[in-house]
Write a protein that holds these residues in place. Structure first.
Motif, PDB file in Angstrom:
ATOM      1  N   ARG A  15       0.912  -1.161   0.062  1.00  0.00           N
ATOM      2  CA  ARG A  15       0.048   0.297  -0.076  1.00  0.00           C
ATOM      3  C   ARG A  15       0.711   1.322   0.077  1.00  0.00           C
ATOM      4  O   ARG A  15       0.640   2.340  -0.608  1.00  0.00           O
ATOM      5  CB  ARG A  15      -1.151   0.128   1.253  1.00  0.00           C
ATOM      6  CG  ARG A  15      -2.039  -1.152   1.286  1.00  0.00           C
ATOM      7  CD  ARG A  15      -2.975  -1.002   2.003  1.00  0.00           C
ATOM      8  NE  ARG A  15      -2.550  -0.517   3.717  1.00  0.00           N
ATOM      9  CZ  ARG A  15      -2.319  -1.318   4.542  1.00  0.00           C
ATOM     10  NH1 ARG A  15      -2.454  -2.480   4.211  1.00  0.00           N
ATOM     11  NH2 ARG A  15      -2.224  -0.921   5.902  1.00  0.00           N
ATOM     12  N   HIS A  16       1.896   1.200   0.867  1.00  0.00           N
ATOM     13  CA  HIS A  16       2.827   2.235   0.864  1.00  0.00           C
ATOM     14  C   HIS A  16       3.603   2.615  -0.462  1.00  0.00           C
ATOM     15  O   HIS A  16       3.395   3.792  -1.033  1.00  0.00           O
ATOM     16  CB  HIS A  16       3.982   1.928   1.850  1.00  0.00           C
ATOM     17  CG  HIS A  16       4.919   3.244   1.836  1.00  0.00           C
ATOM     18  ND1 HIS A  16       4.691   4.511   2.391  1.00  0.00           N
ATOM     19  CD2 HIS A  16       6.174   3.254   1.558  1.00  0.00           C
ATOM     20  CE1 HIS A  16       5.564   5.226   2.442  1.00  0.00           C
ATOM     21  NE2 HIS A  16       6.816   4.528   1.965  1.00  0.00           N
ATOM     22  N   LYS A  17       4.014   1.506  -1.090  1.00  0.00           N
ATOM     23  CA  LYS A  17       4.407   1.744  -2.634  1.00  0.00           C
ATOM     24  C   LYS A  17       3.692   2.282  -3.457  1.00  0.00           C
ATOM     25  O   LYS A  17       3.715   3.300  -4.264  1.00  0.00           O
ATOM     26  CB  LYS A  17       5.103   0.384  -3.136  1.00  0.00           C
ATOM     27  CG  LYS A  17       5.736   0.756  -4.463  1.00  0.00           C
ATOM     28  CD  LYS A  17       6.410  -0.663  -4.951  1.00  0.00           C
ATOM     29  CE  LYS A  17       6.775  -0.486  -6.274  1.00  0.00           C
ATOM     30  NZ  LYS A  17       7.402  -1.905  -6.830  1.00  0.00           N
ATOM     31  N   LEU A  18       2.286   1.676  -3.532  1.00  0.00           N
ATOM     32  CA  LEU A  18       1.168   2.329  -4.570  1.00  0.00           C
ATOM     33  C   LEU A  18       0.928   3.762  -4.158  1.00  0.00           C
ATOM     34  O   LEU A  18       0.751   4.476  -4.920  1.00  0.00           O
ATOM     35  CB  LEU A  18       0.263   1.270  -4.236  1.00  0.00           C
ATOM     36  CG  LEU A  18      -1.147   1.742  -5.098  1.00  0.00           C
ATOM     37  CD1 LEU A  18      -0.718   1.892  -6.671  1.00  0.00           C
ATOM     38  CD2 LEU A  18      -2.138   0.455  -4.945  1.00  0.00           C
ATOM     39  N   ARG A  19       0.796   3.914  -2.983  1.00  0.00           N
ATOM     40  CA  ARG A  19       0.563   5.364  -2.395  1.00  0.00           C
ATOM     41  C   ARG A  19       1.642   6.408  -3.010  1.00  0.00           C
ATOM     42  O   ARG A  19       1.159   7.392  -3.351  1.00  0.00           O
ATOM     43  CB  ARG A  19       0.354   5.754  -1.037  1.00  0.00           C
ATOM     44  CG  ARG A  19      -0.089   7.154  -0.597  1.00  0.00           C
ATOM     45  CD  ARG A  19       0.088   7.027   1.072  1.00  0.00           C
ATOM     46  NE  ARG A  19      -1.145   6.711   1.496  1.00  0.00           N
ATOM     47  CZ  ARG A  19      -2.223   7.183   1.689  1.00  0.00           C
ATOM     48  NH1 ARG A  19      -2.225   8.466   1.417  1.00  0.00           N
ATOM     49  NH2 ARG A  19      -3.570   6.897   2.115  1.00  0.00           N
ATOM     50  N   GLN A  20       2.919   6.169  -3.064  1.00  0.00           N
ATOM     51  CA  GLN A  20       4.050   6.750  -3.344  1.00  0.00           C
ATOM     52  C   GLN A  20       3.917   7.111  -4.854  1.00  0.00           C
ATOM     53  O   GLN A  20       4.325   8.166  -5.415  1.00  0.00           O
ATOM     54  CB  GLN A  20       5.202   6.187  -2.982  1.00  0.00           C
ATOM     55  CG  GLN A  20       5.794   6.350  -1.559  1.00  0.00           C
ATOM     56  CD  GLN A  20       7.233   5.895  -1.296  1.00  0.00           C
ATOM     57  OE1 GLN A  20       7.583   4.758  -1.727  1.00  0.00           O
ATOM     58  NE2 GLN A  20       7.914   6.575  -0.762  1.00  0.00           N
TER      59      GLN A  20
END
Length: 252
Positions: A15-20
């Motif tokens: 989720r963190h990577k996608l948000r970035q």
């Protein structure tokens, strides 16, 4: 115009990577994140997002089960879906339910951008259509822009614009492009329903042609009709389907 989206994945790092990555997509506003199936369902029902980035394997139930739950009830809210997963075996099923895209992890920012743009186009087109209907919800026909299938150990995402014509072969359909031919276990009637009639025309019970590759329609000395494509390919046109050409010309 901002498009509200929810990220659903049980992995925090995913989720963190996608948000970035989505920071480079100015149209997308992230309104929530779900780490489980139940959390995702509650978030979608509470916020009514227009787009859902959905992992397929989630705790409690899979992504398809989530969509099924969201579809239940008269007040159901089902956003556009972009699947994000490490498994390629669900791609065909994803496109059968008209998912916008299917991103295989790890995906690039360019691949994500392509999916987001496609989602934005679909969402904005739906909004414009609703506006023309005086505020009444009216979804346009969901004609497919790509056909997804397995061929020689590959999963192909074939744009329908690349298809020149389709031929029936018993229980199969042969998809003919400029360079390749692919055999699908699919009926002509089902394919015809999924293809935009402004682009594809049934000329015979065993043939569908892409009108952008149509060169001419000939009347043979025998009185039979023949469709000729730009590459010289000749396809028989039955008399019962000949009237469709006149109808199409009248609409053009």
């Amino acid at each position: 115009m901002m498009i509200q989206a929810i990220l659903a994945d049980d992995e925090v790092l995913a989720r963190h990577k996608l948000r970035q990555l989505l920071r480079d997509e100015p149209e997308i506003e992230i309104v929530g994140e779900g780490a489980s199936a139940s959390e995702t369902i509650d978030l979608v029902r509470a916020t009514g997002p227009e787009l859902l980035f959905l992992d397929i394997r989630m705790p409690g139930m899979d992504g398809f089960d989530i969509i099924g739950k969201l579809s239940v009830g008269s007040d159901s809210v089902v956003p556009r879906i972009i699947f994000t997963t490490a498994y390629d075996c669900y791609a065909l099923r994803a496109f059968e339910i008209h998912a916008v895209d299917y991103l295989l992890k790890p995906f690039t920012s360019e691949r994500l951008h392509s999916a987001v743009q496609r989602a934005c186009e679909e969402i904005n087109a739906s909004k414009q259509n609703a506006g023309r209907s005086n505020g009444r919800t009216q979804n346009p026909p969901a004609y497919t822009t790509r056909i997804v299938f397995k061929s020689r150990g590959r999963i192909l995402f074939l744009p329908v614009s690349d298809i020149r014509w389709i031929a029936a072969e018993e229980n199969y359909a042969r998809i003919c492009t400029g360079a390749e031919k692919h055999l699908l276990r699919e009926t002509m009637s089902h394919l015809e329903e999924k293809l935009d009639p402004q682009m594809f025309l049934r000329v015979h019970r065993s043939a569908i042609v892409n009108l952008q590759y149509l060169k001419e329609v000939r009347t043979e000395p025998s009185g039979e009709f023949t469709v000729v494509l730009v590459d010289g390919q000749k396809i028989a046109m039955s008399r019962s389907f000949h009237a469709r050409i006149s109808e199409w010309l009248a609409r053009s």
